[in-house]
Design a protein around this motif. Structure first.
Motif, PDB file in Angstrom:
ATOM      1  N   TYR A   1       0.821  -1.210   0.000  1.00 35.31           N
ATOM      2  CA  TYR A   1       0.000   0.000   0.000  1.00 35.31           C
ATOM      3  C   TYR A   1       0.860   1.267   0.000  1.00 35.31           C
ATOM      4  O   TYR A   1       0.491   2.275  -0.599  1.00 35.31           O
ATOM      5  CB  TYR A   1      -0.947  -0.008   1.200  1.00 35.31           C
ATOM      6  CG  TYR A   1      -2.084  -0.988   1.020  1.00 35.31           C
ATOM      7  CD1 TYR A   1      -3.121  -0.720   0.131  1.00 35.31           C
ATOM      8  CD2 TYR A   1      -2.098  -2.206   1.691  1.00 35.31           C
ATOM      9  CE1 TYR A   1      -4.149  -1.619  -0.072  1.00 35.31           C
ATOM     10  CE2 TYR A   1      -3.109  -3.118   1.502  1.00 35.31           C
ATOM     11  CZ  TYR A   1      -4.140  -2.819   0.621  1.00 35.31           C
ATOM     12  OH  TYR A   1      -5.140  -3.727   0.412  1.00 35.31           O
TER      13      TYR A   1
ATOM     14  N   LYS B   1       1.823   1.666  -3.616  1.00 36.28           N
ATOM     15  CA  LYS B   1       0.672   2.084  -4.423  1.00 36.28           C
ATOM     16  C   LYS B   1       0.360   3.564  -4.203  1.00 36.28           C
ATOM     17  O   LYS B   1       0.147   4.322  -5.157  1.00 36.28           O
ATOM     18  CB  LYS B   1      -0.552   1.234  -4.080  1.00 36.28           C
ATOM     19  CG  LYS B   1      -1.826   1.645  -4.838  1.00 36.28           C
ATOM     20  CD  LYS B   1      -2.992   0.750  -4.488  1.00 36.28           C
ATOM     21  CE  LYS B   1      -4.295   1.291  -5.059  1.00 36.28           C
ATOM     22  NZ  LYS B   1      -4.335   1.295  -6.529  1.00 36.28           N
TER      23      LYS B   1
ATOM     24  N   GLU C   1      -9.364  -0.086   0.993  1.00 37.88           N
ATOM     25  CA  GLU C   1      -9.246  -1.069  -0.075  1.00 37.88           C
ATOM     26  C   GLU C   1      -9.927  -2.375   0.316  1.00 37.88           C
ATOM     27  O   GLU C   1     -10.616  -2.996  -0.494  1.00 37.88           O
ATOM     28  CB  GLU C   1      -7.762  -1.334  -0.374  1.00 37.88           C
ATOM     29  CG  GLU C   1      -7.503  -2.362  -1.458  1.00 37.88           C
ATOM     30  CD  GLU C   1      -7.500  -1.767  -2.860  1.00 37.88           C
ATOM     31  OE1 GLU C   1      -6.976  -2.424  -3.766  1.00 37.88           O
ATOM     32  OE2 GLU C   1      -8.048  -0.659  -3.026  1.00 37.88           O
TER      33      GLU C   1
ATOM     34  N   ARG D   1      -5.414   0.955   3.514  1.00 36.83           N
ATOM     35  CA  ARG D   1      -5.560  -0.496   3.677  1.00 36.83           C
ATOM     36  C   ARG D   1      -6.992  -0.871   4.054  1.00 36.83           C
ATOM     37  O   ARG D   1      -7.572  -1.813   3.503  1.00 36.83           O
ATOM     38  CB  ARG D   1      -4.575  -0.960   4.753  1.00 36.83           C
ATOM     39  CG  ARG D   1      -4.370  -2.450   4.832  1.00 36.83           C
ATOM     40  CD  ARG D   1      -3.152  -2.738   5.697  1.00 36.83           C
ATOM     41  NE  ARG D   1      -2.998  -4.157   5.966  1.00 36.83           N
ATOM     42  CZ  ARG D   1      -1.972  -4.684   6.599  1.00 36.83           C
ATOM     43  NH1 ARG D   1      -0.979  -3.896   7.016  1.00 36.83           N
ATOM     44  NH2 ARG D   1      -1.902  -5.976   6.817  1.00 36.83           N
TER      45      ARG D   1
END
Length: 612
Positions: free
Chosen positions: A274, A277, A511, A508
């Motif tokens: 993450y 990303k 998602e 996190r």
């Protein structure tokens, strides 16, 4: 029996016309399988003779079809004289992802005989649902060992009439914690006294030797790694850099599109996926994450969409590959590493604000400085929830991967081999680039979320180099011209400043919630509306951090300059040369025909002219 000419590179699946049902051949043609791969050409005739098979072949060589095709043929032949229905084959796989992949191939191969041969994947689903589907006694059952044992003990699944047992990725079955399950399945009286067995593996390990002694009887042993093809088609590079420079180089490589085509980026923990990303989002670089926390339906759909070309970049968390396959001495060294005792740093601090080189760097992780040993309850971070049977470095079929980027180096030579095996598959070319953190750089930049395995990067990489050398491959060291790359550093630091620990935690959770909703939709609505899947994206921006608009574009003055190409027209423009991607249309591909790619093709350095 199939003719020996099947071993010829020019042979096609039509050569099996005398021994395979026409419906299977028609399905193979529909899937574009024109010519059998080497493992298929060797294994299918032997399997049709009733021989037990032990096949060692690299990832992407077509092992799944090599056992599925004879399995279906055997069932079709048996059912011509069978008086009643029964489960005739059990396929055991180490991960749920692989179970979905095997099921997908079975579905395609059974396209024209689905009423005569049925299958079910019991690796997923509720107990009540599985009892219901198994009540119809499907001919083929795909399962993980743990799920198969559970159903056998509950008497929901019966293998009394089983004719075939397949153990796919046999070298991983035991290392994934299925050793006790396998022992109980094989010694629990669930299987008949005589049945045909297949062991399919990418490597020969002690685990495979153990299974070989338990399930095989006078097997035909096929060792078909095709290392020569791998060495010819796979370009391997390494870069020694700090944790901060990993992010800098990843930004430069992806933003300037130095990698053409699809890229699989491996990291070693979920938080890291993450962080990367969110970091890439700062530059409008879209990517999707793949880890054990996500629901299985979402993970499988992400892989499917990546294979279709919907996404270019997947950040995959290789949790099991990093730990489950660690080299023994490196693993023991890791167990001896004490918990770090360091003061927590400001998560917004920039890499340039770290202690000077002469200062003693703070050790990595954890919460506050302690003068006394921490209580046992505080010595280790709690283990995060995840799917125990998750795995991406092995088994999962990623198609047409141009580059594997080891953002975090794996913890063993074997895990490295499996990761880079995701590219340069079936005759195609590909490249692998690995970031290696020098020992003296370990722990200097905790703001970027370093992982514990980084401490052992140099020792592990030495093993990787030795292993690849023994396979006939060489990992070339690539040294970027940091004078050119450093012009991007201030932007990288701006992006890292925005990706705080709280932002990662928020992303996190966001998602996971999104993918749980997606998973429910995939399970229900999209079964009846398959075209709607195209509208479900997994690479949408999370944006729990502030994104600066100017970061989206790269100013012309930042573009790296290179020497003029000999014979070319000189201009005053600033240019760059991307990583060169060789044509993927050549070679055998996935058994679809075409000429061999061995014929003296000159291999280009995909990093050539950038930074040299």
């Amino acid at each position: 029996m199939a003719d020996s000419k099947l071993l010829d590179d020019t042979a096609t699946f039509s050569s099996f016309a005398g021994v395979l049902d026409s419906r299977i051949l028609r399905a193979l043609a529909d899937k574009g399988f024109a010519r059998p791969t080497l493992v298929q050409a060797k294994a299918i005739p032997l399997a049709l003779e009733g021989r037990d098979i032990l096949a060692r072949a690299r990832t992407g060589s077509g092992k799944t079809a090599a056992y599925c095709v004879p399995l279906i043929q055997k069932i079709l032949s048996s059912k011509k004289t069978a008086a009643q229905s029964a489960t005739r084959a059990l396929i055991l796989v180490p991960t749920r992802e692989l179970s979905e992949q095997v099921s997908s191939l079975l579905k395609g191969l059974l396209q024209y005989c689905e009423k005569d041969v049925t299958y079910v994947n019991v690796a997923t689903g509720t107990t009540a649902h599985l009892k219901s589907v198994l009540a119809d006694t499907p001919d083929i059952v795909v399962a993980t060992p743990a799920r198969a044992l559970s159903l056998l003990q509950a008497k929901s699944l019966s293998l009394a009439s089983a004719e075939s047992l397949v153990i796919d990725e046999a070298d991983l079955i035991l290392s994934y914690g299925h050793d006790e399950d396998m022992k109980q399945i094989l010694a629990g009286g669930f299987l008949p006294s005589v049945y045909q067995s297949y062991l399919m593996s990418a490597t020969m390990t002690k685990d495979v030797e153990t299974l070989k002694g338990l399930v095989l009887r006078s097997p035909a042993i096929l060792r078909l790694e095709e290392d020569e093809d791998v060495a010819a088609n796979l370009s391997q590079y390494s870069v020694r850099c700090s944790e901060v420079d990993k992010f800098l180089l990843a930004y430069v490589i992806l933003k300037l599109k130095l990698v053409k085509g699809k890229c699989l980026i491996f990291v070693n923990d979920v938080d890291r996926s993450y962080r990367l990303k969110l970091f890439l989002e700062q530059f409008s670089i879209k990517s999707c994450v793949l880890n054990s926390e996500l629901p299985l339906n979402s993970r499988f759909h992400i892989v499917q969409e990546f294979n279709k070309g919907v996404y270019d970049y997947i950040i995959a968390t290789d949790e099991s590959g990093g730990k489950g396959e660690a080299d023994s001495d490196v693993e023991s060294e890791a167990e001896d590493v004490p918990e770090a005792e360091a003061e927590e740093e400001d998560p917004d601090m920039l890499p340039t604000q770290r202690p000077a080189e002469g200062d003693t760097p703070a050790k990595p992780t954890l919460k506050r400085k302690r003068a006394t040993p921490p209580p046992p309850s505080q010595k280790k971070r709690p283990k995060k929830a995840g799917d125990r049977e998750y795995g991406v470095s092995r088994g999962v079929d990623f198609v047409d991967v141009s580059c594997v980027l080891n953002f975090d180096l794996p913890s063993s030579a074997r895990a490295y081999t499996h990761r880079v095996g995701r590219t340069a598959r079936a005759g195609r070319s590909g490249m692998a680039l690995s970031f290696v953190v020098p020992t003296d750089e370990f722990g200097k930049h905790k703001v970027v979320g370093g992982v514990a395995s980084t401490r052992r990067d140099e020792k592990v990489f030495a093993r990787i180099e030795a292993d690849q050398g023994a396979r006939g491959s060489k990992i070339a060291e690539y040294k970027f011209d940091m004078k050119q790359v450093n012009s991007f550093r201030y932007r990288m630091e701006d992006a890292l400043r925005a990706v705080t620990r709280s932002a990662i935690k928020e992303a996190r959770v966001k998602e996971l919630k999104t993918e749980i909703l997606n998973s429910d939709k995939l399970k229900a609505h999209f079964e009846d509306n398959p075209l709607d899947l195209e509208y479900l994206r997994h690479d949408k921006a999370l944006h729990p951090t502030r994104v600066q608009a100017h970061m989206k574009h790269v100013p012309k003055y930042l573009m790296p300059r290179i020497a003029a190409v000999p014979g070319g027209a000189e201009t005053d423009d600033t240019t760059f040369v991307p990583f060169k991607k060789e044509s993927s249309a050549r070679g055998r591909g996935r058994g679809r025909g075409g000429k061999s790619s061995r014929g003296g093709r000159k291999k280009n350095d995909p990093l050539k002219k950038f930074g040299r």
